[in-house]
Structures are given as C-alpha cells and as structure tokens.
Design an enzyme around this catalytic site. Structure first.
Site, PDB file in Angstrom:
ATOM      1  N   LYS A  15     -44.979  -2.756 -60.210  1.00  0.00           N
ATOM      2  CA  LYS A  15     -46.181  -2.623 -61.007  1.00  0.00           C
ATOM      3  C   LYS A  15     -47.295  -2.449 -59.929  1.00  0.00           C
ATOM      4  CE  LYS A  15     -46.018  -6.231 -63.835  1.00  0.00           C
ATOM      5  NZ  LYS A  15     -44.601  -6.884 -63.367  1.00  0.00           N
ATOM      6  N   VAL A  17     -47.528  -1.866 -56.792  1.00  0.00           N
ATOM      7  CA  VAL A  17     -47.932  -0.475 -56.084  1.00  0.00           C
ATOM      8  C   VAL A  17     -48.318   0.564 -56.929  1.00  0.00           C
ATOM      9  CG1 VAL A  17     -46.139   1.007 -54.991  1.00  0.00           C
ATOM     10  CG2 VAL A  17     -45.953  -1.368 -54.392  1.00  0.00           C
ATOM     11  N   LYS A  37     -55.893  -8.664 -63.379  1.00  0.00           N
ATOM     12  CA  LYS A  37     -54.789  -9.389 -63.408  1.00  0.00           C
ATOM     13  C   LYS A  37     -55.037 -10.719 -64.171  1.00  0.00           C
ATOM     14  CE  LYS A  37     -50.437 -10.288 -62.033  1.00  0.00           C
ATOM     15  NZ  LYS A  37     -49.302  -9.504 -62.081  1.00  0.00           N
ATOM     16  N   GLY A 170     -40.897   2.711 -59.758  1.00  0.00           N
ATOM     17  CA  GLY A 170     -41.800   2.037 -59.065  1.00  0.00           C
ATOM     18  C   GLY A 170     -41.278   2.392 -57.401  1.00  0.00           C
ATOM     19  N   ALA A 201     -39.907   4.453 -52.011  1.00  0.00           N
ATOM     20  CA  ALA A 201     -39.635   2.980 -51.460  1.00  0.00           C
ATOM     21  C   ALA A 201     -40.290   2.963 -50.158  1.00  0.00           C
ATOM     22  CB  ALA A 201     -38.209   2.909 -51.282  1.00  0.00           C
TER      23      ALA A 201
HETATM   24  N1  LIG Z   1     -42.749   1.736 -53.757  1.00  0.00           N
HETATM   25  C1  LIG Z   1     -42.542   0.509 -53.327  1.00  0.00           C
HETATM   26  N2  LIG Z   1     -42.662   0.493 -51.860  1.00  0.00           N
HETATM   27  C2  LIG Z   1     -42.534  -0.877 -51.071  1.00  0.00           C
HETATM   28  N3  LIG Z   1     -42.451  -1.862 -51.587  1.00  0.00           N
HETATM   29  C3  LIG Z   1     -42.164  -2.060 -53.160  1.00  0.00           C
HETATM   30  C4  LIG Z   1     -42.554  -0.695 -53.685  1.00  0.00           C
HETATM   31  N4  LIG Z   1     -42.324  -0.982 -55.301  1.00  0.00           N
HETATM   32  C5  LIG Z   1     -42.054  -2.607 -55.019  1.00  0.00           C
HETATM   33  N5  LIG Z   1     -42.013  -3.093 -53.776  1.00  0.00           N
HETATM   34  C6  LIG Z   1     -41.808  -4.335 -53.466  1.00  0.00           C
HETATM   35  O1  LIG Z   1     -41.110  -4.886 -54.261  1.00  0.00           O
HETATM   36  C7  LIG Z   1     -41.330  -6.016 -54.753  1.00  0.00           C
HETATM   37  C8  LIG Z   1     -41.941  -6.153 -56.137  1.00  0.00           C
HETATM   38  O2  LIG Z   1     -42.764  -5.252 -56.238  1.00  0.00           O
HETATM   39  P1  LIG Z   1     -44.250  -5.733 -57.110  1.00  0.00           P
HETATM   40  O3  LIG Z   1     -44.650  -7.134 -56.579  1.00  0.00           O
HETATM   41  O4  LIG Z   1     -45.313  -4.517 -57.098  1.00  0.00           O
HETATM   42  O5  LIG Z   1     -43.541  -5.869 -58.634  1.00  0.00           O
HETATM   43  P2  LIG Z   1     -44.293  -6.246 -59.699  1.00  0.00           P
HETATM   44  O6  LIG Z   1     -43.471  -5.487 -60.925  1.00  0.00           O
HETATM   45  O7  LIG Z   1     -45.637  -6.047 -59.864  1.00  0.00           O
HETATM   46  O8  LIG Z   1     -44.019  -7.754 -60.117  1.00  0.00           O
HETATM   47  P3  LIG Z   1     -44.929  -9.042 -60.688  1.00  0.00           P
HETATM   48  O9  LIG Z   1     -44.109  -9.145 -62.035  1.00  0.00           O
HETATM   49  O10 LIG Z   1     -44.539 -10.264 -59.763  1.00  0.00           O
HETATM   50  O11 LIG Z   1     -46.113  -8.598 -60.809  1.00  0.00           O
HETATM   51  C9  LIG Z   1     -42.709  -6.530 -53.606  1.00  0.00           C
HETATM   52  O12 LIG Z   1     -42.378  -7.218 -52.685  1.00  0.00           O
HETATM   53  C10 LIG Z   1     -42.980  -5.139 -53.618  1.00  0.00           C
HETATM   54  O13 LIG Z   1     -43.684  -5.023 -52.039  1.00  0.00           O
HETATM   55 MG   LIG Z   2     -47.202  -7.181 -59.553  1.00  0.00          MG
END
Ligand SMILES: Nc1ncnc2c1ncn2[C@@H]1O[C@H](COP(=O)(O)OP(=O)(O)OP(=O)(O)O)[C@@H](O)[C@H]1O
Ligand SMILES: [Mg+2]
Ligand SMILES: C[C@H](N)[C@H](N)CCCCCC(=O)O
Length: 243
Positions: A15, A17, A37, A170, A201
C-alpha cells in the site's frame, strides 16, 4: 479536490509503495498532493513511518500522520495495549475534508486491510471512505491466495456502498510463477475491471527519479501513468490456458 483512499487485501502488500506512486504521478503533473495516514502502528516515535517512506520515494512533503502506536497491531489493538486514546476516524474525516478543500488530491493510506478496526466501536477505513464519498484503490498480492482475499475485499466494499477506484498489484516479481500469471485474468474477472496497475518488486528501493518512471509505467492512465492492462495480460498469458 479529490480524495483517494488506499487499502489492501492485507498488511504488507505494498500500500505504501502504491500510495507513493499515486502521489509521485500527481505531483509530477503539477497537482498539489497531501498524504494522510490516520493510524500508524508498528513504528516508534522518531522512527520513519509510512509517510516518511512516501516522502523518500515521491518527494511529497505535505504529510499528515494521525496517531502513532509502537506495537505492530491493528490501530484499535495498538491503542488498547498502549493505554492511549484510539484513532478517531471521524476527526480524520474532518481533517481530510479541510485538506481536500485546498489541494487537488488527498491520498489516505489505511492500516492493513479494509476491515481493520481503528477503535473499540469498530470504525474502519471502509467507513472513512464512505463518510468522505471517496473511491478506494485496493492493493493486492500477486501470488496464490490473493484471489480469495481480493474477492472478499471487493465484496465487503460493495456491501458497504464503497466505490472501487481500481485494483493494483503491489509487488510483481521478475519471474512470476504459474499462479501469479493465472491470477492476472482471474483478478480481473473477480473485480470486473482491468488491472489498474502493477508495481514491480523492488520499486520501493528506487531513488525518486527511478521511482517516478516505475510509477508511470506501473499505474494506468486513470492515475496519470501509462500501464496497459491488456499488454501486461498478453505478456504473461503464455501457458496459462489450453485455448
Ligand atoms: N513494489 C515493491 N517494491 C519493493 N518493496 C516492496 C514493494 N511492495 C512492498 N514492498 C515491501 O514490502 C513490505 C510491505 O510493503 P508496505 O509497507 O508497502 O505494506 P503496506 O501494505 O503498506 O502495509 P501496512 O499495513 O503496514 O501499511 C515493505 O517492507 C515494503 O518495502
Ligand atoms: Mg503501509
Ligand atoms: C503493523 C502493520 N505493519 C500494520 N501497520 C497494521 C496491520 C494490522 C493488521 C490487522 C489484521 O488484519 O489482523
């Protein structure tokens, strides 16, 4: 003057990213963008949270964090454990409306998935989206298990009268397995729309200039990018069907 809520089919699906990519594209076309946020958990005071990640990737400085709790839990549970007041999503709604009155785009990142609770009454990011009349971008994993999570998320949104703005994968690996390649078509069937984007990724590790290029290639024209779902589907179609 528009608000987009970003949720996921789970926590850790990308999310932050995707929110950064949406923000980077909007800022690059000259729009004023704020990112909110309402509840940041799992991060201690002084540590970088999701908004700092968005600042690093997208160069956005108009950032608004509501409450922060150190335990890596839902906002409701993290507030309970800390003994501090929970996030008041109704107060976030008022703040977001004020921000939206002065900006072209306000992005709101939830915590975890759609129905994660922010308080003991059970307020969720779906409620916030409904109160604001905002559409919701759903971020999903590409791998086995995502079909059910995505179907549940879209069904829950429909049940609550929350409008989808699109489904974005994502984190798409360089060498997708058979399940991931089959999932492209099935995610589109479940959501009844073409994919709205796919972030590669590793894009969360790029510098801002490279990240802007990845955001542009990874998000559809509806979000200011050049991603074409048909081309992406075709590219990965081989070997996923006998027809
Ligand atoms: N496209 C991407 N490239 C590199 N790393 C990614 C990518 N998508 C996710 N990640 C990595 O995966 C992990 C989880 O992603 P992210 O923090 O964006 O999750 P989230 O869905 O925002 O979770 P939260 O509920 O904690 O907000 C992070 O460590 C992030 O760096
Ligand atoms: Mg997040
Ligand atoms: C700590 C984590 N990174 C998120 N900030 C919060 C995720 C809450 C998920 C709750 C759940 O669905 O079980």
């Amino acid at each position: 003057m528009s608000v987009l809520v970003v949720t996921g089919t789970d926590t850790g699906v990308g999310k932050t990213v995707v929110t950064a990519a949406l923000a980077a594209l909007a800022a690059a076309r000259g729009s004023s963008v704020a990112v909110v946020k309402p509840g940041q958990t799992g991060v201690d005071i002084g540590e970088p949270g999701d908004l700092q990640e968005i600042a690093r990737l997208a160069g956005i400085t108009d950032l608004h964090e509501g409450s922060r709790f150190p335990d890596p839990l839902s906002p409701a549970a993290a507030a309970r454990v800390s003994g501090k007041p929970p996030v008041h999503l109704s107060a976030s709604v008022a703040e977001i409306r004020e921000l939206a009155a002065e900006r072209q785009l306000v992005l709101v990142e939830g915590a975890g998935g759609l129905l994660v609770r922010f308080d003991e009454e059970g307020s969720t990011i779906a409620d916030l989206a409904r109160w604001l009349g905002a559409a919701v971008v759903v971020v999903a994993r590409p791998d086995l298990g995502t079909l059910n999570h995505t179907a549940l998320t879209f069904e829950a949104m429909a049940h609550r009268g929350v409008q989808p703005a699109g489904l974005v994968i994502g984190s798409w690996p360089g060498e997708p397995d058979l399940a991931m390649r089959c999932n492209i078509r099935d995610l589109e069937t479940i959501t009844a729309r073409p994919l709205a984007g796919v972030m590669p990724a590793g894009s969360g590790l790029l510098d801002p200039a490279e990240f802007l290029l990845a955001a542009s290639a990874g998000l559809s024209p509806a979000f200011g990018g050049t991603f074409d779902a048909g081309t992406f589907r075709e590219t990965h179609q081989k070997g996923t069907s006998r027809d």
